[in-house]
Design an enzyme around this catalytic site. Structure first.
Site, mmCIF file in Angstrom:
data_model
loop_
_atom_site.group_PDB
_atom_site.id
_atom_site.type_symbol
_atom_site.label_atom_id
_atom_site.label_comp_id
_atom_site.label_asym_id
_atom_site.label_seq_id
_atom_site.Cartn_x
_atom_site.Cartn_y
_atom_site.Cartn_z
ATOM 1 N N ARG A 187 1.052 46.786 64.942
ATOM 2 C CA ARG A 187 1.816 47.275 66.095
ATOM 3 C C ARG A 187 1.686 48.788 66.083
ATOM 4 O O ARG A 187 1.083 49.370 65.189
ATOM 5 C CB ARG A 187 3.284 46.782 66.108
ATOM 6 C CG ARG A 187 3.898 46.361 64.836
ATOM 7 C CD ARG A 187 4.118 47.471 63.856
ATOM 8 N NE ARG A 187 4.825 48.559 64.478
ATOM 9 C CZ ARG A 187 4.763 49.818 64.139
ATOM 10 N NH1 ARG A 187 3.995 50.194 63.125
ATOM 11 N NH2 ARG A 187 5.434 50.759 64.772
ATOM 12 N N GLY A 188 2.310 49.440 67.054
ATOM 13 C CA GLY A 188 2.101 50.879 67.227
ATOM 14 C C GLY A 188 0.936 51.060 68.194
ATOM 15 O O GLY A 188 -0.128 50.449 68.023
ATOM 16 N N ALA A 189 1.159 51.914 69.203
ATOM 17 C CA ALA A 189 0.193 52.000 70.303
ATOM 18 C C ALA A 189 -1.251 52.261 69.842
ATOM 19 O O ALA A 189 -2.165 51.532 70.243
ATOM 20 C CB ALA A 189 0.657 53.063 71.299
ATOM 21 N N ARG A 240 0.188 42.745 74.910
ATOM 22 C CA ARG A 240 1.380 43.612 74.932
ATOM 23 C C ARG A 240 1.260 44.580 76.119
ATOM 24 O O ARG A 240 0.277 45.302 76.223
ATOM 25 C CB ARG A 240 1.536 44.368 73.612
ATOM 26 C CG ARG A 240 1.832 43.427 72.433
ATOM 27 C CD ARG A 240 2.430 44.145 71.265
ATOM 28 N NE ARG A 240 3.788 44.592 71.527
ATOM 29 C CZ ARG A 240 4.447 45.436 70.717
ATOM 30 N NH1 ARG A 240 3.862 45.908 69.633
ATOM 31 N NH2 ARG A 240 5.676 45.806 70.996
ATOM 32 N N GLN A 300 11.570 48.562 62.544
ATOM 33 C CA GLN A 300 10.342 49.233 62.091
ATOM 34 C C GLN A 300 10.651 50.478 61.261
ATOM 35 O O GLN A 300 9.861 50.859 60.395
ATOM 36 C CB GLN A 300 9.476 49.638 63.290
ATOM 37 C CG GLN A 300 8.834 48.477 64.029
ATOM 38 C CD GLN A 300 9.653 48.046 65.226
ATOM 39 O OE1 GLN A 300 10.877 48.103 65.200
ATOM 40 N NE2 GLN A 300 9.005 47.598 66.274
ATOM 41 N N ASP A 322 4.429 55.103 73.397
ATOM 42 C CA ASP A 322 3.528 53.999 73.752
ATOM 43 C C ASP A 322 2.797 54.258 75.046
ATOM 44 O O ASP A 322 1.751 53.681 75.318
ATOM 45 C CB ASP A 322 4.312 52.690 73.843
ATOM 46 C CG ASP A 322 4.840 52.337 72.467
ATOM 47 O OD1 ASP A 322 5.914 52.852 72.109
ATOM 48 O OD2 ASP A 322 4.149 51.609 71.744
ATOM 49 N N ASN A 330 8.856 54.903 74.831
ATOM 50 C CA ASN A 330 8.780 54.683 73.382
ATOM 51 C C ASN A 330 9.801 53.598 73.031
ATOM 52 O O ASN A 330 10.544 53.114 73.896
ATOM 53 C CB ASN A 330 9.049 55.993 72.624
ATOM 54 C CG ASN A 330 8.684 55.873 71.149
ATOM 55 O OD1 ASN A 330 7.608 55.389 70.813
ATOM 56 N ND2 ASN A 330 9.569 56.288 70.260
ATOM 57 N N LYS A 331 9.819 53.237 71.771
ATOM 58 C CA LYS A 331 10.683 52.157 71.300
ATOM 59 C C LYS A 331 12.114 52.307 71.826
ATOM 60 O O LYS A 331 12.665 53.397 71.861
ATOM 61 C CB LYS A 331 10.664 52.159 69.760
ATOM 62 C CG LYS A 331 11.482 51.092 69.081
ATOM 63 C CD LYS A 331 11.166 49.691 69.552
ATOM 64 C CE LYS A 331 9.690 49.366 69.426
ATOM 65 N NZ LYS A 331 9.336 48.096 70.141
HETATM 66 O O1 MRU Z 1 6.846 47.638 69.187
HETATM 67 P P1 MRU Z 1 6.052 48.592 68.353
HETATM 68 O O2 MRU Z 1 6.379 48.559 66.899
HETATM 69 O O3 MRU Z 1 4.565 48.454 68.611
HETATM 70 O O4 MRU Z 1 6.498 50.017 68.890
HETATM 71 C C1 MRU Z 1 5.938 51.178 68.325
HETATM 72 C C2 MRU Z 1 6.495 52.419 68.863
HETATM 73 O O5 MRU Z 1 7.342 52.426 69.732
HETATM 74 C C3 MRU Z 1 5.893 53.689 68.354
HETATM 75 O O6 MRU Z 1 6.834 54.711 68.337
HETATM 76 C C4 MRU Z 1 4.746 54.092 69.291
HETATM 77 O O7 MRU Z 1 3.837 53.035 69.455
HETATM 78 C C5 MRU Z 1 4.018 55.252 68.788
HETATM 79 S S1 MRU Z 1 3.048 54.823 67.387
HETATM 80 C C6 MRU Z 1 2.147 56.142 66.907
#
Ligand code: MRU
Length: 369
Positions: free
Chosen positions: A53-55, A90, A203, A244, A254-255
Site C-alpha cells: 500500500r502507499g501511493a 484502488r 498503518q 495519494d 491523504n489517509k
Molecule cells: O491506504 P494506504 O495505506 O495505501 O494509504 C497510504 C497513505 O495515505 C499515504 O500517506 C500516502 O499513500 C503517501 S505514501 C508515500
C-alpha cells in the site's frame, strides 16, 4: 532501508526465481514475511487487499504486474485486460493510473516479441526513479528541519508529527514524509516523531512505528485524537504527511484524518507540509472534491489486528457484532491549509503557480485541470 543488517526495498525482481517479491505488510510489525507475486490475481489481490500500500508502491507494484503478465502473453488483448484489472484495484492513489498509463504507452507501440524486455526495463525504471525522487524529497525536507533545529535552544529535538505510513514501506525506498526525517537523523539533527496510530488499519502503529524503531529514530505512538492537544502545548514543530493524490491547484488527498491534523496545525500556527513525488500530482484536476475517495470494507472499522501474548497474530472485534460502519479511506485537505509541498524539485506553495514554478513543462495540462 534496513531490516536488521539487511538492506531491503519494498518490491524487487528476483532474478533467480524470476518472480516479483514484496514485503507482505499485513503482518508487520509482528512478522516479517516476503511473498512472491506472479499471476494477475496475485498482483490485483496484493494491491486491493493492501499487502502493499502507499501511493508510490501501489504504482510500482502495478507496473511490475503489467511486466509479468506481458511476459506470459504479450498480446494487445492481454496488455489491455491486465491494465483494466489493475486499474480497478484502488481508486484514490493516482500513481496507479500514472504507472499503468506509462507502461501501456511504453509497450503498445512495440511488437509483442519486444514487449517483455521493455516492460521489465520500464518497471525497473519506475522503481529506480521512485527511489531517486524520494531521496531528493529528503534533501529538500532536510533543509526545512535544519532551519527549525537552528531556532531551538541547546540542540532540543525537532518534533515532527506524521500520519499514516508515508515511509519506505509506502514507496520503493526512503519514503516521502519520512525521507527528510531519515536525512535529518543522518545529518546529526535531533528529531523526535509523533506517530499517529491511523485508524482504521493502523498503518502508523503497525508500519511507521516499526520503521522508526528499525532506524533508531526517537518516537512516540499517539492515538489519532492526540495531535491537536500536542500542538496546543507547543509540542509539535512541524507536520509532514504523504499524499495519494494532489491536484494541480494543491488540494491534498491523504489517509483519512489528515484534514483534521491540518486544521489543528492551522489553528496553532504549526507548519503543515506535504511530501509530494511528482507522479502523485493529478494535473487533470484542480478541485480536491473531484478526487475519488475509496470506501473500504466495514470490518476494517469493526475489527483490529494485533498480537496475543502467546505470539499469535489475530483480529478482534471492538464493537457490538455487526455494528454498521462507514469507512472512507481518505480525505482532502484544501490547499489553504498546506504550508508547502516538498517535491523532488524543491519546496513550493500549494497552488497552481507554486507547482508550475517547479514543473513548468506541465503548464498546458494544468490549464485544463
Ligand atoms: O491506504 P494506504 O495505506 O495505501 O494509504 C497510504 C497513505 O495515505 C499515504 O500517506 C500516502 O499513500 C503517501 S505514501 C508515500
Amino acid at each position: 532501508m534496513k531490516v536488521g543488517d539487511t538492506h531491503y526495498r519494498s518490491i524487487w525482481f528476483d532474478e533467480e526465481a524470476q518472480v516479483v517479491r514484496i514485503i507482505d505488510q499485513r503482518w508487520l510489525p509482528h512478522e516479517f514475511r516476503v511473498v512472491a507475486l506472479e499471476t494477475l490475481d496475485d498482483f490485483a489481490t496484493a494491491i486491493r487487499d493492501m499487502w502493499v500500500r502507499g501511493a508510490p508502491l501501489i504504482g510500482a507494484t502495478a507496473a511490475w504486474g503489467v511486466a509479468m503478465l506481458v511476459r506470459e502473453d504479450a498480446s494487445d488483448a492481454n496488455l489491455a485486460s491486465t491494465v483494466e484489472v489493475l486499474m480497478a484495484t484502488r481508486p484514490t492513489a493516482v500513481n496507479l493510473r500514472w504507472a499503468l498509463a506509462r507502461m501501456r504507452e511504453a509497450l503498445e507501440p512495440l511488437p509483442p516479441e519486444e514487449r517483455w524486455p521493455a516492460a521489465r526495463a520500464e518497471a525497473q525504471a519506475i522503481c529506480e526513479e521512485d527511489v531517486a525522487i524520494n531521496e531528493a524529497i529528503g534533501e529538500h525536507g532536510l533543509a526545512l528541519i535544519r532551519e527549525i533545529a537552528a531556532g531551538k535552544p541547546g540542540g532540543a529535538p525537532v518534533n515532527i508529527l506524521t500520519h499514516c505510513n508515508a515511509g519506505w514501506l509506502a514507496t520503493v525506498d526512503w519514503g516521502t514524509a519520512t525521507a527528510p526525517i531519515y536525512k535529518a537523523e543522518a545529518a546529526g539533527i535531533a528529531v523526535h516523531v509523533w506517530v499517529d496510530e491511523t485508524r482504521p488499519r493502523n498503518q502508523g502503529a503497525h508500519l511507521t512505528a516499526w520503521e522508526m524503531a528499525s532506524h533508531g529514530i526517537s518516537h512516540h505512538l499517539i492515538v489519532d485524537n492526540a495531535g491537536g492537544h500536542l500542538m496546543q502545548r507547543g509540542q509539535v514543530d512541524l507536520v509532514i504527511v504523504g499524499t495519494d493524490r494532489t491536484t494541480a491547484c494543491g488540494d491534498v488527498a491523504n489517509k483519512i484524518g489528515t484534514y483534521l491534523k491540518a486544521l489543528a496545525a492551522h489553528d496553532n500556527g504549526v507548519p503543515f507540509y506535504v511530501a509530494l513525488p511528482s507522479p502523485t500530482i493529478d494535473w487533470t484536476l484542480c478541485d480536491g472534491k473531484d478526487i475519488p475517495i475509496e470506501e473500504r470494507g466495514q470490518d476494517e472499522v469493526r475489527k483490529v489486528w494485533g498480537r496475543l501474548e502467546d505470539g499469535a497474530v489475530t483480529q478482534v472485534t471492538i464493537c457490538p457484532y455487526n455494528t454498521p460502519a462507514a469507512n472512507p479511506a481518505f480525505d482532502v485537505t484544501p490547499a489553504k491549509y498546506v504550508s508547502g509541498l516538498i517535491t523532488e524539485r524543491g519546496v513550493c506553495a500549494a497552488s497552481r503557480e507554486g507547482l508550475l514554478s517547479l514543473f513548468p513543462e506541465r503548464t498546458r495540462e494544468a490549464a485544463n485541470g
